[in-house]
Design a protein around this motif. Structure first.
Motif, short mmCIF file in Angstrom:
data_model
loop_
_atom_site.label_atom_id
_atom_site.label_comp_id
_atom_site.label_asym_id
_atom_site.label_seq_id
_atom_site.Cartn_x
_atom_site.Cartn_y
_atom_site.Cartn_z
N MET A 467 -2.35 1.90 -14.24
CA MET A 467 -1.04 2.85 -14.22
C MET A 467 -1.01 3.64 -13.04
SD MET A 467 0.67 2.27 -17.06
CE MET A 467 1.54 3.58 -17.77
N ILE A 468 -2.23 4.14 -12.71
CA ILE A 468 -2.31 5.04 -11.63
C ILE A 468 -3.53 4.52 -10.92
CG2 ILE A 468 -2.78 7.26 -10.53
CD1 ILE A 468 -1.37 8.55 -12.98
N THR A 469 -3.34 4.02 -9.51
CA THR A 469 -4.43 3.27 -9.00
C THR A 469 -4.15 3.19 -7.49
OG1 THR A 469 -5.56 1.20 -8.67
CG2 THR A 469 -3.24 1.05 -9.35
N PRO A 470 -5.51 3.19 -6.68
CA PRO A 470 -5.15 3.11 -5.24
C PRO A 470 -4.86 1.62 -5.01
CG PRO A 470 -7.24 4.02 -5.61
CD PRO A 470 -6.70 3.65 -6.82
N LEU A 471 -3.94 1.44 -3.99
CA LEU A 471 -3.78 -0.02 -3.46
C LEU A 471 -4.61 -0.14 -2.10
CD1 LEU A 471 0.04 -0.49 -3.96
CD2 LEU A 471 -2.06 -0.98 -5.42
N PRO A 472 -5.75 -1.00 -2.21
CA PRO A 472 -6.53 -0.88 -1.06
C PRO A 472 -5.82 -1.23 0.19
CG PRO A 472 -7.55 -2.59 -2.74
CD PRO A 472 -5.88 -2.21 -3.30
N GLY A 473 -6.10 -0.38 1.15
CA GLY A 473 -5.70 -0.53 2.58
C GLY A 473 -4.27 -0.08 2.80
N ALA A 474 -3.81 0.75 1.76
CA ALA A 474 -2.30 0.91 1.77
C ALA A 474 -2.35 2.48 2.56
CB ALA A 474 -1.59 1.14 0.60
N TRP A 475 -3.24 3.45 1.98
CA TRP A 475 -3.28 4.72 2.20
C TRP A 475 -4.38 5.41 2.14
CZ3 TRP A 475 0.19 3.49 -2.46
CH2 TRP A 475 -0.56 3.48 -3.69
N PRO A 476 -4.75 6.46 2.67
CA PRO A 476 -6.33 7.16 2.51
C PRO A 476 -6.44 7.42 1.22
CG PRO A 476 -4.63 8.73 3.58
CD PRO A 476 -3.71 7.52 3.28
N PRO A 479 -11.84 10.88 -2.63
CA PRO A 479 -12.92 10.57 -3.48
C PRO A 479 -12.85 11.30 -4.80
CG PRO A 479 -13.86 10.96 -1.47
CD PRO A 479 -12.40 11.40 -1.40
N GLY A 480 -12.68 10.61 -6.07
CA GLY A 480 -12.39 11.14 -7.24
C GLY A 480 -11.04 11.13 -7.61
N SER A 481 -10.07 10.69 -7.09
CA SER A 481 -8.52 10.68 -7.23
C SER A 481 -8.04 9.29 -7.56
CB SER A 481 -7.82 11.28 -6.16
OG SER A 481 -6.36 11.01 -6.55
N ALA A 482 -7.25 9.10 -8.65
CA ALA A 482 -6.85 7.64 -8.77
C ALA A 482 -5.62 7.57 -7.89
CB ALA A 482 -6.49 7.45 -10.31
N THR A 483 -5.39 8.48 -7.27
CA THR A 483 -4.23 8.40 -6.11
C THR A 483 -2.78 8.38 -6.61
OG1 THR A 483 -4.05 6.00 -5.42
CG2 THR A 483 -5.83 7.42 -4.39
N PHE A 484 -2.10 7.21 -6.60
CA PHE A 484 -0.83 7.28 -6.99
C PHE A 484 -0.32 6.00 -8.04
CE2 PHE A 484 -1.18 8.53 -2.47
CZ PHE A 484 -0.86 9.74 -2.55
N PRO A 485 0.92 6.14 -8.62
CA PRO A 485 1.26 5.35 -9.56
C PRO A 485 1.69 3.99 -9.10
CG PRO A 485 2.99 6.97 -9.15
CD PRO A 485 1.96 7.32 -8.44
N PHE A 486 1.34 2.95 -9.98
CA PHE A 486 1.45 1.61 -9.69
C PHE A 486 3.00 1.43 -9.81
CE2 PHE A 486 1.50 -2.93 -10.58
CZ PHE A 486 0.89 -3.36 -9.57
N TYR A 554 -1.36 13.50 -5.00
CA TYR A 554 -2.42 12.94 -5.49
C TYR A 554 -2.94 13.22 -6.93
CZ TYR A 554 -3.86 10.70 -1.11
OH TYR A 554 -3.95 9.93 0.31
N TYR A 555 -3.03 12.07 -7.83
CA TYR A 555 -3.25 12.60 -9.32
C TYR A 555 -4.81 12.45 -9.35
CZ TYR A 555 1.54 11.88 -10.37
OH TYR A 555 2.93 11.88 -10.39
#
Ligand code: 6R9
Length: 692
Positions: A467-476, A479-486, A554-555
């Motif tokens: 649901m909320i996940t980094p996309l590798p290579g897309a953005w910085p 550490p510890g944040s699941a970043t942005f929504p899928f 960031y989430y």
């Protein structure tokens, strides 16, 4: 309106416009920052250039379309799969709002397909017949096994034919109680092929828990094996099944077929307890069946599996997933969140007994035609270097695991890691609980050699996929944040009253509007489905998690806000542990809370009140812990038992857990107001007994 859902996207665009997301090589800026929210880890150019989503701009485009035109976005993706018959209109329909009637979610309704066909036949026919589908690594190092896509298809067909022959039909439940041997994904796929609904029970659950699940879903067949070796221990699974079937028979549920795989390296068949007439050796019957088996075509909304998970009451919930939406969602999330390429070798350390093993050991990767690694053993056997030995052996490129394992390996020291080159690794993943920034940095620097992005994927049994996940290579990353929504996911943070809060804030994490992988009901209890997930904040799906959104959008997941504890990434309801404790004849009452635990994330802390006149002793403590192991499973055993002649209760009899949590974590000067307690003296008493 959807505008607020783009605020995070605007914020990454700003970072990017400011030149912050460009040719900087991955560095961890580290400790000097004012706050962990300021720490940015940049993807390196080389990685981003080859990534499926190479920039915030690309993500922004795709994300916008996914929420503005979900039907179009998801049908384009769904068209890449095989459908016997295309879905009808509308592409999806939902009622997410309990105030408007029953909650209902449907995706691709009227579409006729089969997920096993899409995992296997489709890949075999498109030129991947000889590609390795599964590498299998046994508990004891030194040997291995593997199956190509074609061989896997044949094995699945044989079992599917056997099950059909034994009367298993579309819609029937099949319970699978197996360790991480290849027969576990084979069994799941065979059920899917014939339209049977599998319910995998993690092979660490006790006989009682297994029986409870059998009684709930009434399977035609139970699939198991005689025993498994984990590390240096042999666990006799078949005996657990035997006991469970005795137990479930007491509730009138009789299972008359128990197909048992002989796991020779753990135990020979001669030593296995046997019930003639009911028990059948897998190897004696299954290989005799044909290696082709016609597919049972099912509707997109026909059930695929049931998976039980813990809630805040004692009774586990049977989370039900259906076929079409789950298929499209797990495949897509897998592909983007791990930047999957056909040359990857993928290893997820989760057990198929949990949702991660369903969506990201089995279905998601196989739908993409990936080569997966299945590991039977324990990650620290024969020593703490085992994972990296396996990574080098199979040239694993994507390694997906849980923070608890990261922390325990980190404690064992870098030498176990650096002993192995690990050159093949390019993407790392984390799941199950929040990963603390220091474990993140160690995982990134030491394991990943500072070159592999980490996908910290937030999701749940209920959500089916990320649901909320980094996309590798897309953005910085932070550490510890699941970043942005899928794509397609619209998270919202609400306050106690259920009002959406915008911008930088903390609150309850909810989701607005459905996504294809969402669960459709709790088996046999749609009312509980609505009460638990849709009534707390009407109009939204409520996750049960707390969350913070920082100034850059960031989430940051902050853990459960209900009575669920997360021990080593396993969800355990406090009520389940309490009911196991009070079933001990000498325990009158129990109250369980979570405490911080260095390796497990959270540990289980149990306050127990004994039956009048029973003295507290070390022996009794052990027997209480034993009771929980027996009733739920070893992973739910309390870390600490605290004798409580009385519990802090309000005048209406409600246990004040807030106070118990403070006592458990020894934050004794933060007990707060205790004047509303029926008997304020119990607090002093508990403190005095804390270290007994
Ligand atoms: C996939 C899975 C779900 C609960 C969830 C949350 C916690 C999972 C997380 C995470 C922070 C992550 N959780 N992944 N918290 N960051 N990346 O674990 O499913 O067993 O149903 O547990 O786990 O609390 O609500 P499940």
């Amino acid at each position: 309106t959807t505008t607020s859902h783009f605020s995070h996207v605007e914020s990454i665009s700003k970072l990017s416009a400011a030149g912050k997301i460009s040719g900087v090589n991955a560095v961890v800026l580290g400790e000097a920052l004012a706050s962990e929210e300021d720490e940015l880890v940049f993807p390196n150019d080389e990685f981003s250039r080859q990534a499926l989503v190479p920039s915030p701009k690309k993500y922004l485009e795709m994300y916008k379309r996914s929420v503005e035109d979900p039907a179009g976005f998801w049908s384009d993706i769904a068209s890449q799969f095989y459908w016997k018959q295309k879905w009808g209109r509308p592409v999806f329909s939902e009622n997410f709002d309990v105030r408007k009637g029953n909650v209902k979610i449907e995706w691709f309704k009227g579409g006729i397909t089969n997920i096993c066909y899409n995992c296997l036949d489709r890949n075999v026919e498109s030129g991947n017949a000889d590609k390795i589908a599964i590498y299998w690594e046994p508990n004891d190092p030194g040997s291995q096994d593997s199956l190509t896509y074609f061989q896997l298809l044949q094995r699945v067909c044989q079992l599917a034919n056997y099950l059909k022959d034994k009367g298993v039909k579309k819609g029937d439940a099949v319970v699978i109680y197996l360790p991480m041997i290849m027969e576990l994904p084979i069994a799941m796929l065979a059920c899917a092929r014939i339209g049977a609904v599998h319910s995998v029970v993690f092979a660490g659950f006790s006989a009682e828990s297994l029986a409870q699940r059998i009684v709930d879903c009434k399977p035609k067949v139970v699939l198991t094996c005689n025993a498994v070796k984990r590390g240096s221990k042999v666990i006799t699974l078949k005996e657990i099944v035997d006991a469970a079937l005795v137990e479930s028979a007491k509730s009138g549920i009789l299972v008359d077929l128990c197909l048992t795989y002989e796991n020779k390296s753990a135990m020979k068949r001669e030593s296995t307890k046997w019930r003639e007439g009911r028990d059948v050796w897998w190897q004696d019957v299954v290989p005799k069946y044909p290696t082709t088996c016609e597919v049972e075509w099912v509707d997109a909304e026909d059930p695929l599996f049931l998976l039980y998970t813990s809630g805040s009451t004692g009774k586990p919930k049977g989370v039900l997933h259906t076929t079409g939406g789950y298929m499209v969602y797990t495949a897509t999330t897998f592909k983007y969140a791990f930047d999957y390429k056909p040359s990857d070798i993928y290893w997820c350390t989760a057990d198929c007994g949990w949702i991660t093993g369903h969506s990201y050991v089995t279905y998601g990767p196989l739908l993409n035609g990936a080569t997966i690694v299945v590991f039977e053993g324990a990650p620290n056997y024969p020593d703490s270097g085992r994972c990296w030995d396996i990574v080098d052996k199979f040239k694993v490129t994507i390694f997906y695991t849980a923070p608890t394992l990261v922390r325990s390996l980190m404690r064992d020291g870098d030498e176990y890691v650096t002993r192995y080159p690990r050159k093949s690794l390019r993407v790392l993943g984390s799941v199950g609980e929040p990963i603390n920034p220091s474990a993140w940095r160690w995982f990134f620097n030491v394991v990943g050699g500072s070159r592999c992005p980490i996908s910290d994927t937030w999701w749940q049994t209920e959500t089916g996929g990320f649901m909320i996940t980094p996309l590798p290579g897309a953005w910085p990353q932070k550490p510890g944040s699941a970043t942005f929504p899928f794509f397609g996911v619209q998270p919202v943070i609400v306050d106690e009253k259920g009002a959406e809060i915008e911008g930088e804030c903390s609150g309850y994490l909810c989701v607005k509007s459905s996504w294809p992988g969402a669960f459709r009901t709790l088996y046999g209890d749609h009312e509980r489905y609505e009460t638990t997930y849709f009534k707390p904040f009407p109009g939204y799906y409520f996750s049960g998690d707390g969350c913070r959104r920082d100034k850059d959008g960031y989430y940051w997941l902050t853990g459960r806000v209900d009575d669920v504890i997360n021990v080593s990434g396993h969800r355990i309801g406090t009520a389940e542990v309490e009911s196991a404790l009070v079933s001990h004849p000498q325990c009158a009452e129990a109250a369980v809370v979570g405490i911080e635990h260095e390796v497990k994330g959270q540990g289980i802390y149990a306050f127990v009140t004994l039956v009048d006149g029973v003295p507290y002793s070390d022996e009794l403590r052990k027997s209480l812990i034993h009771k929980v192991r027996n009733q739920i499973g070893a992973f739910a055993a309390p870390d600490k038992v605290h004798w409580a002649p009385g519990l802090p209760k309000t005048r209406s009899g409600k246990i004040m857990r807030r106070i118990l949590r403070k006592i458990a974590s020894r934050q004794l000067n933060e007990l707060g107001d205790t004047s509303t307690l029926a008997d304020p003296n119990v607090v002093e008493q508990l403190i005095a007994l804390a270290d007994r």
